[in-house]
Scaffold this motif. Structure first.
Motif, PDB file in Angstrom:
ATOM      1  N   GLY A 194     -37.246  19.124 -14.124  1.00 13.82           N
ATOM      2  CA  GLY A 194     -37.051  19.827 -15.371  1.00 13.82           C
ATOM      3  C   GLY A 194     -38.338  20.608 -15.666  1.00 13.82           C
ATOM      4  O   GLY A 194     -39.383  20.506 -14.809  1.00 13.82           O
ATOM      5  N   ALA A 195     -38.268  21.379 -16.879  1.00 12.61           N
ATOM      6  CA  ALA A 195     -39.701  22.030 -17.187  1.00 12.61           C
ATOM      7  C   ALA A 195     -40.300  21.074 -17.799  1.00 12.61           C
ATOM      8  O   ALA A 195     -40.207  20.282 -18.748  1.00 12.61           O
ATOM      9  N   GLY A 196     -41.797  21.174 -17.491  1.00 13.30           N
ATOM     10  CA  GLY A 196     -42.678  20.386 -18.228  1.00 13.30           C
ATOM     11  C   GLY A 196     -44.200  20.667 -17.619  1.00 13.30           C
ATOM     12  O   GLY A 196     -44.476  21.548 -16.994  1.00 13.30           O
ATOM     13  N   VAL A 197     -45.037  19.748 -17.961  1.00 10.35           N
ATOM     14  CA  VAL A 197     -46.483  19.835 -17.727  1.00 10.35           C
ATOM     15  C   VAL A 197     -46.638  19.188 -16.348  1.00 10.35           C
ATOM     16  O   VAL A 197     -46.191  17.988 -15.919  1.00 10.35           O
ATOM     17  N   PRO A 198     -46.900  20.092 -15.270  1.00 12.64           N
ATOM     18  CA  PRO A 198     -46.904  19.715 -14.170  1.00 12.64           C
ATOM     19  C   PRO A 198     -48.086  18.576 -13.663  1.00 12.64           C
ATOM     20  O   PRO A 198     -47.904  17.885 -12.754  1.00 12.64           O
ATOM     21  N   ALA A 199     -49.106  18.337 -14.736  1.00  9.21           N
ATOM     22  CA  ALA A 199     -50.071  17.228 -14.392  1.00  9.21           C
ATOM     23  C   ALA A 199     -49.309  16.240 -14.301  1.00  9.21           C
ATOM     24  O   ALA A 199     -49.897  15.020 -13.961  1.00  9.21           O
ATOM     25  N   TRP A 200     -48.136  15.816 -14.916  1.00 11.11           N
ATOM     26  CA  TRP A 200     -47.418  14.726 -15.038  1.00 11.11           C
ATOM     27  C   TRP A 200     -47.051  13.968 -13.859  1.00 11.11           C
ATOM     28  O   TRP A 200     -47.137  12.943 -13.457  1.00 11.11           O
ATOM     29  N   ASP A 201     -46.901  15.038 -12.710  1.00  9.31           N
ATOM     30  CA  ASP A 201     -46.245  14.732 -11.445  1.00  9.31           C
ATOM     31  C   ASP A 201     -47.855  14.128 -10.657  1.00  9.31           C
ATOM     32  O   ASP A 201     -47.463  13.380  -9.771  1.00  9.31           O
ATOM     33  N   LEU A 202     -48.853  14.269 -11.178  1.00  9.69           N
ATOM     34  CA  LEU A 202     -49.792  13.773 -10.355  1.00  9.69           C
ATOM     35  C   LEU A 202     -50.380  12.439 -11.150  1.00  9.69           C
ATOM     36  O   LEU A 202     -51.259  11.642 -10.673  1.00  9.69           O
ATOM     37  N   ALA A 203     -49.727  12.137 -12.251  1.00 14.89           N
ATOM     38  CA  ALA A 203     -50.479  11.048 -13.168  1.00 14.89           C
ATOM     39  C   ALA A 203     -50.460   9.767 -12.546  1.00 14.89           C
ATOM     40  O   ALA A 203     -51.144   9.109 -12.874  1.00 14.89           O
ATOM     41  N   ARG A 204     -49.406   9.569 -11.956  1.00 15.70           N
ATOM     42  CA  ARG A 204     -48.883   7.935 -11.420  1.00 15.70           C
ATOM     43  C   ARG A 204     -50.126   7.712 -10.550  1.00 15.70           C
ATOM     44  O   ARG A 204     -50.760   6.759 -10.542  1.00 15.70           O
ATOM     45  N   PRO A 205     -50.373   8.346  -9.512  1.00 12.82           N
ATOM     46  CA  PRO A 205     -51.321   8.231  -8.630  1.00 12.82           C
ATOM     47  C   PRO A 205     -52.851   8.478  -9.034  1.00 12.82           C
ATOM     48  O   PRO A 205     -53.727   7.630  -8.901  1.00 12.82           O
ATOM     49  N   ALA A 206     -53.074   9.224 -10.154  1.00 13.25           N
ATOM     50  CA  ALA A 206     -54.002   9.321 -10.871  1.00 13.25           C
ATOM     51  C   ALA A 206     -54.453   8.028 -11.411  1.00 13.25           C
ATOM     52  O   ALA A 206     -55.474   7.605 -11.711  1.00 13.25           O
ATOM     53  N   ALA A 207     -53.318   7.481 -12.225  1.00 14.35           N
ATOM     54  CA  ALA A 207     -53.615   6.279 -13.168  1.00 14.35           C
ATOM     55  C   ALA A 207     -53.886   5.133 -12.217  1.00 14.35           C
ATOM     56  O   ALA A 207     -54.669   4.132 -12.463  1.00 14.35           O
ATOM     57  N   TRP A 208     -53.079   5.014 -10.986  1.00  6.89           N
ATOM     58  CA  TRP A 208     -53.484   3.732 -10.233  1.00  6.89           C
ATOM     59  C   TRP A 208     -54.957   3.984  -9.578  1.00  6.89           C
ATOM     60  O   TRP A 208     -55.583   2.854  -9.546  1.00  6.89           O
ATOM     61  N   TYR A 209     -55.382   5.216  -9.266  1.00  8.16           N
ATOM     62  CA  TYR A 209     -56.841   5.017  -8.984  1.00  8.16           C
ATOM     63  C   TYR A 209     -57.658   4.834 -10.214  1.00  8.16           C
ATOM     64  O   TYR A 209     -58.609   3.979  -9.978  1.00  8.16           O
ATOM     65  N   ALA A 210     -57.429   5.093 -11.277  1.00  5.49           N
ATOM     66  CA  ALA A 210     -58.315   4.940 -12.429  1.00  5.49           C
ATOM     67  C   ALA A 210     -58.117   3.467 -12.631  1.00  5.49           C
ATOM     68  O   ALA A 210     -59.359   2.749 -13.118  1.00  5.49           O
ATOM     69  N   CYS A 211     -57.089   2.646 -12.264  1.00  2.49           N
ATOM     70  CA  CYS A 211     -56.982   1.155 -12.651  1.00  2.49           C
ATOM     71  C   CYS A 211     -57.474   0.266 -11.567  1.00  2.49           C
ATOM     72  O   CYS A 211     -57.515  -0.694 -11.575  1.00  2.49           O
ATOM     73  N   GLY A 212     -57.724   1.066 -10.395  1.00  2.00           N
ATOM     74  CA  GLY A 212     -58.495   0.247  -9.326  1.00  2.00           C
ATOM     75  C   GLY A 212     -57.258  -0.076  -8.251  1.00  2.00           C
ATOM     76  O   GLY A 212     -57.609  -0.758  -7.334  1.00  2.00           O
ATOM     77  N   LEU A 213     -56.148   0.191  -8.501  1.00  2.00           N
ATOM     78  CA  LEU A 213     -54.850  -0.081  -7.522  1.00  2.00           C
ATOM     79  C   LEU A 213     -54.742   1.133  -6.437  1.00  2.00           C
ATOM     80  O   LEU A 213     -54.061   0.827  -5.432  1.00  2.00           O
TER      81      LEU A 213
ATOM     82  N   ALA B 213     -51.385  22.731 -11.181  1.00  2.00           N
ATOM     83  CA  ALA B 213     -51.556  21.606 -12.315  1.00  2.00           C
ATOM     84  C   ALA B 213     -52.956  21.121 -12.604  1.00  2.00           C
ATOM     85  O   ALA B 213     -53.264  20.913 -13.632  1.00  2.00           O
ATOM     86  N   VAL B 214     -53.877  21.425 -11.728  1.00  2.00           N
ATOM     87  CA  VAL B 214     -55.327  21.123 -11.776  1.00  2.00           C
ATOM     88  C   VAL B 214     -55.869  22.402 -11.328  1.00  2.00           C
ATOM     89  O   VAL B 214     -55.650  23.166 -10.554  1.00  2.00           O
ATOM     90  N   PRO B 215     -57.459  22.571 -11.897  1.00  2.00           N
ATOM     91  CA  PRO B 215     -58.198  23.665 -11.331  1.00  2.00           C
ATOM     92  C   PRO B 215     -58.240  23.565  -9.826  1.00  2.00           C
ATOM     93  O   PRO B 215     -58.233  22.508  -9.385  1.00  2.00           O
TER      94      PRO B 215
END
Length: 302
Positions: free
Chosen positions: A208-227, A247-249
């Motif tokens: 649906g309609a939303g913030v496209p950065a959300w779709d990058l957020a899970r791999p970004a979170a895994w990276y930030a958590c060291g996973l 979604a990002v510059p």
């Protein structure tokens, strides 16, 4: 709807009027409260969550049918009501090999996301359901805590409370919306069943309609958590940028855009992990504890 009932229904749909067993490969692909998925031969049937809005699901199916270079196209565009559940039909594709992490298709996932995010948005589409799913995960944890207290839950709930309202599904999302998947992870990719078929995104329930950065957020979170190893995160991010993802510059630090969605996905993952651990009467495992610890760091350094 039980998996057995869905399997029988699918077999009758694929081979109407056939009373004898057939040699087609069959199997249960998923059985969760929000979805039951079975296979019969080259066809997959999915029973969607109870209470799924038929009009919203039909709109999402129409998007998948119109974007076959991004999303696996459904077999038919109208959900079918079976035993009180909406059922849709799909080609059977080959999923990502969980036992071969080095072959994870990060570039394909990123490229497909970029194409999705660049697609002109149909204003009749409902909102992307990512923030609502994060809220549901937190609510599930809060309910579990009423029966079984858990000290690990405190930083998770604090991190949730510190998020802006839009990331908790309480306020409209900021900025111009884009067409989003809503629940991107590697389990949402399959190879198209055609010979040497390309990767395609599946599961339109949260589209649906939303913030496209959300779709990058899970791999970004895994990276930030060291996973997620840094090199895999870099492959994903660079492929998304190379494909023109909005979604990002196009260069520079992506974290000012990714920070809030990545925090929200970290909380969602931690809340689900603790809920499952509490239900099983066990302590969090190493991976689960890593996302809980990340929530603690988030509240210590907001």
């Amino acid at each position: 709807m039980t998996p057995d009932a869905l399997t029988v229904h699918l077999a009758a749909t694929v081979h109407p009027g056939t009373a004898t067993p057939c040699p087609c490969p069959t199997g249960l692909l998923a059985d969760r409260p929000d979805a039951t998925v079975v296979r019969h031969g080259d066809t997959v049937a999915k029973a969607h969550a109870p209470g799924t809005d038929p009009d919203a699901l039909a709109r999402r199916l129409a998007v998948a049918a119109a974007l076959p270079d991004v999303l696996l196209a459904p077999l038919g565009g109208t959900p079918e009501a079976v035993d009180g559940r909406l059922v849709t039909y799909w080609p059977h594709g080959t999923p990502v090999d969980r036992d071969d992490p080095d072959a994870a298709p990060w570039e394909a996932a990123a490229t497909l996301l970029a194409r999705l995010h660049r697609t002109p948005l149909d204003t009749s589409l409902p909102p992307m359901r990512g923030p609502d799913k994060a809220a549901a995960a937190t609510s599930r944890l809060e309910k579990a805590l009423k029966a079984t207290p858990c000290p690990d839950a405190a930083p998770v709930l604090r991190a949730w409370a510190a998020l802006p309202g839009w990331a908790r599904g309480e306020d409209p999302a900021p900025g111009a919306p884009a067409l989003c998947h809503g629940d991107l992870h590697l389990g949402q990719l399959v190879r198209h069943p055609a010979p040497d078929g390309p990767w395609r995104l599946i599961d339109v329930d949260d589209l649906g309609a939303g913030v496209p950065a959300w779709d990058l957020a899970r791999p970004a979170a895994w990276y930030a958590c060291g996973l997620l190893p840094p090199e895999e995160w870099t492959r994903f991010l660079e492929a998304y940028r190379a494909a023109g993802g909005p979604a990002v510059p196009p260069e520079g630090d992506p974290w000012p855009v990714l920070d809030v969605p990545a925090r929200a996905l970290t909380v969602q993952t931690a809340a689900l992990a603790l809920s499952k651990a509490l239900a099983a009467g066990r302590s969090p495992d190493e991976v689960e504890q890593a996302v809980v610890d990340a929530c603690a760091r988030m509240t210590a350094h907001p």
